[in-house]
Design a protein around this motif. Structure first.
Motif, short mmCIF file in Angstrom:
data_model
loop_
_atom_site.label_atom_id
_atom_site.label_comp_id
_atom_site.label_asym_id
_atom_site.label_seq_id
_atom_site.Cartn_x
_atom_site.Cartn_y
_atom_site.Cartn_z
N CYS A 219 5.40 4.57 14.71
CA CYS A 219 6.83 4.27 14.74
C CYS A 219 7.37 4.42 16.15
O CYS A 219 6.94 5.31 16.90
N ARG A 220 8.29 3.53 16.52
CA ARG A 220 9.00 3.65 17.80
C ARG A 220 10.49 3.49 17.55
O ARG A 220 10.91 2.64 16.76
N ALA A 287 29.21 -0.52 23.14
CA ALA A 287 28.72 -0.52 21.76
C ALA A 287 27.27 -0.07 21.79
O ALA A 287 26.56 -0.28 22.79
N ARG A 288 26.85 0.53 20.70
CA ARG A 288 25.50 1.11 20.67
C ARG A 288 24.90 0.96 19.28
O ARG A 288 25.60 1.03 18.27
N VAL A 289 23.59 0.76 19.24
CA VAL A 289 22.88 0.71 17.97
C VAL A 289 21.54 1.42 18.13
O VAL A 289 20.93 1.38 19.20
N LYS A 290 21.08 2.09 17.06
CA LYS A 290 19.78 2.76 17.04
C LYS A 290 18.85 1.97 16.13
O LYS A 290 19.24 1.56 15.03
N VAL A 291 17.62 1.79 16.59
CA VAL A 291 16.66 0.90 15.94
C VAL A 291 15.37 1.66 15.63
O VAL A 291 14.89 2.44 16.46
N ASP A 292 14.83 1.41 14.45
CA ASP A 292 13.56 2.00 14.03
C ASP A 292 12.57 0.87 13.77
O ASP A 292 12.83 -0.02 12.95
N LEU A 293 11.44 0.89 14.48
CA LEU A 293 10.38 -0.11 14.30
C LEU A 293 9.13 0.60 13.82
O LEU A 293 8.74 1.63 14.37
N ARG A 294 8.46 0.02 12.82
CA ARG A 294 7.24 0.61 12.28
C ARG A 294 6.21 -0.49 12.03
O ARG A 294 6.55 -1.60 11.64
N ALA A 295 4.94 -0.13 12.19
CA ALA A 295 3.86 -1.09 11.92
C ALA A 295 2.55 -0.33 11.73
O ALA A 295 2.30 0.67 12.41
#
Length: 429
Positions: A219-220, A287-295
């Motif tokens: 995960c990143r 503006a800000r957003v948090k992102v979760d990437l998984r593989a």
């Protein structure tokens, strides 16, 4: 060199011969041996006490980065049961039965202290119909922490199993959820005084007994920040708008992922937190957003991250081309990463848990997930993550629930596996 475990393989535990430590004749023999037999009975006999501990610990709020009060409570419980419990520099609670030994190999049983959501007051953790516990964290990970206490009390009683209990380390660790980035487990496995002695790690996370996590889902996490000049919603209409740019990036990224051909192995993306602006009639300055990437596959995770950066640049250009004044700029910052890893084929811990499941009649499957086991698996240590028994649902929501019905089965499962690991560690001493 041992290869990775094939998660797709067909399993028929009843038809397999499971390798056990030489000192263990069979699971039936182990379950009926002095000390072990009494511990297994303890889990059913002391159900009321176990349930009381579960409710008490869950009523102590422990959101990620704020686990100290719960850690202090857990340490006090271990100490009251005759264990030597301490809180390390990371905030983890570590407990050993008897005086600490310096050179013995260790089997660690862990459960994370932190929760995604926290009760606003103790009454938010409650019992509803059919003895069902309700409230944030009752399943994830009130079940794992309660299992540590149940094992601690059972082993503090007499008679004690004839096992190398000095090789056992119980750990209630911090930083498993969200942006905790597995900080507690990282410290335990890499920097703590116990790190060089760890031989196996058993992670207790959630209630389900249907899974055996043997592969770490990588995960990143990223934070995207877009800034601009800001302004009045009427008089500055048309100025470059950070929220517009961010919204475009989120939409384009999601559309791109949905339109691409299916990957050979699963992956996921999630925009989980979005913030920006100060009032409805003002163009936001940021503006800000948090992102979760998984593989499951490392190259897929890298592609997901590269695509995120490219689409952000494209969205910034589009907003600036549309704007009549001002410009937006963006920053993509990586805020955390969970390493991947797989348990090696033939690892004793996998054969042990399959043998235990066969003995107890538990139908389970190997899976891939993101847990505290990511760290030891990435380091080549024997590690798995399993549930601690019972039933639950609604994890990471205010409607989380847990039923202790069947908890004793999960506790017996965890303890029998622990016995096998301790018997195996004695050979390595």
């Amino acid at each position: 060199m041992l290869g990775p475990i094939d998660l797709t393989r067909k399993r028929n535990p009843a038809a397999k011969t499971h390798a056990l430590p030489p000192a263990v004749e069979s699971l039936e023999w182990l379950a009926n041996s002095p000390g072990v037999r009494e511990v297994l009975r303890f889990f059913a006999r002391e159900r009321r006490w176990i349930d009381e501990q579960h409710l008490a610990l869950c009523r102590i709020a422990a959101p990620t980065f704020q686990e100290q009060k719960r850690a202090e409570w857990m340490a006090a419980q271990f100490n009251s049961l005759g264990w030597d419990a301490r809180i390390d520099r990371a905030g983890n609670v570590t407990a050993q039965l008897g005086p600490p030994e310096k050179n013995t190999p260790l089997v660690a049983v862990t459960a994370h202290l932190d929760t995604v959501l926290a009760p606003r007051n103790p009454e938010d953790i409650r019992i509803e119909a059919r003895e069902r516990f309700c409230g944030p964290g009752v399943a994830d990970n009130g079940t794992g922490l309660t299992a540590l206490l149940a094992i601690a009390k059972a082993l503090a009683s007499e008679p004690k199993p004839k096992l190398p209990l000095g090789n056992l380390l119980l750990v209630a660790n911090v930083g498993e959820e969200g942006e905790g980035n597995l900080s507690g487990m990282r410290f335990l496995c890499r920097q703590s005084p116990f790190a060089s002695r760890l031989r196996a790690v058993l992670v207790l996370d959630g209630p389900s007994t249907s899974h055996i996590t043997v592969e770490a889902l990588a995960c990143r996490r990223f934070e995207i920040t877009v800034t601009g000049p800001g302004g009045h919603s009427w008089s500055d209409h048309g100025a470059a708008n950070p929220i517009h740019a961010l919204a475009r990036a989120i939409t384009w990224y999601s559309d791109t992922r949905l339109e691409e051909p299916p990957r050979q192995r699963p992956s996921s993306w999630n925009f989980g937190v979005i913030e920006g602006g100060s009032t409805v009639n003002a163009i936001p300055a940021s503006a800000r957003v948090k992102v979760d990437l998984r593989a499951e596959a490392a190259h897929d995770l890298e592609e997901l991250a590269e695509s995120l950066a490219a689409i952000l640049e494209r969205a910034l250009r589009a907003e600036n081309e549309r704007a009549v004044s001002g410009r937006v700029t963006g920053r993509l910052k990586e805020t955390g990463a969970r390493p991947g890893g797989r348990l090696a084929e033939g690892s004793p811990i996998c054969g042990f848990i399959e043998a235990v499941d066969s003995h107890l009649g538990i139908k389970s499957h190997l899976d891939c997930a993101s847990t505290d086991a990511n760290i030891p698996l990435s380091m080549g240590l024997q590690a798995i993550s399993i549930g601690a028994g019972g039933q639950g649902g609604g994890a990471h929501t205010v409607n989380e629930w847990y039923s202790p019905d069947g908890r004793d089965l999960g506790l017996r499962r965890a303890f029998l596996l622990l016995c096998l690991l301790l018997a195996d560690s004695a050979l390595a001493a």
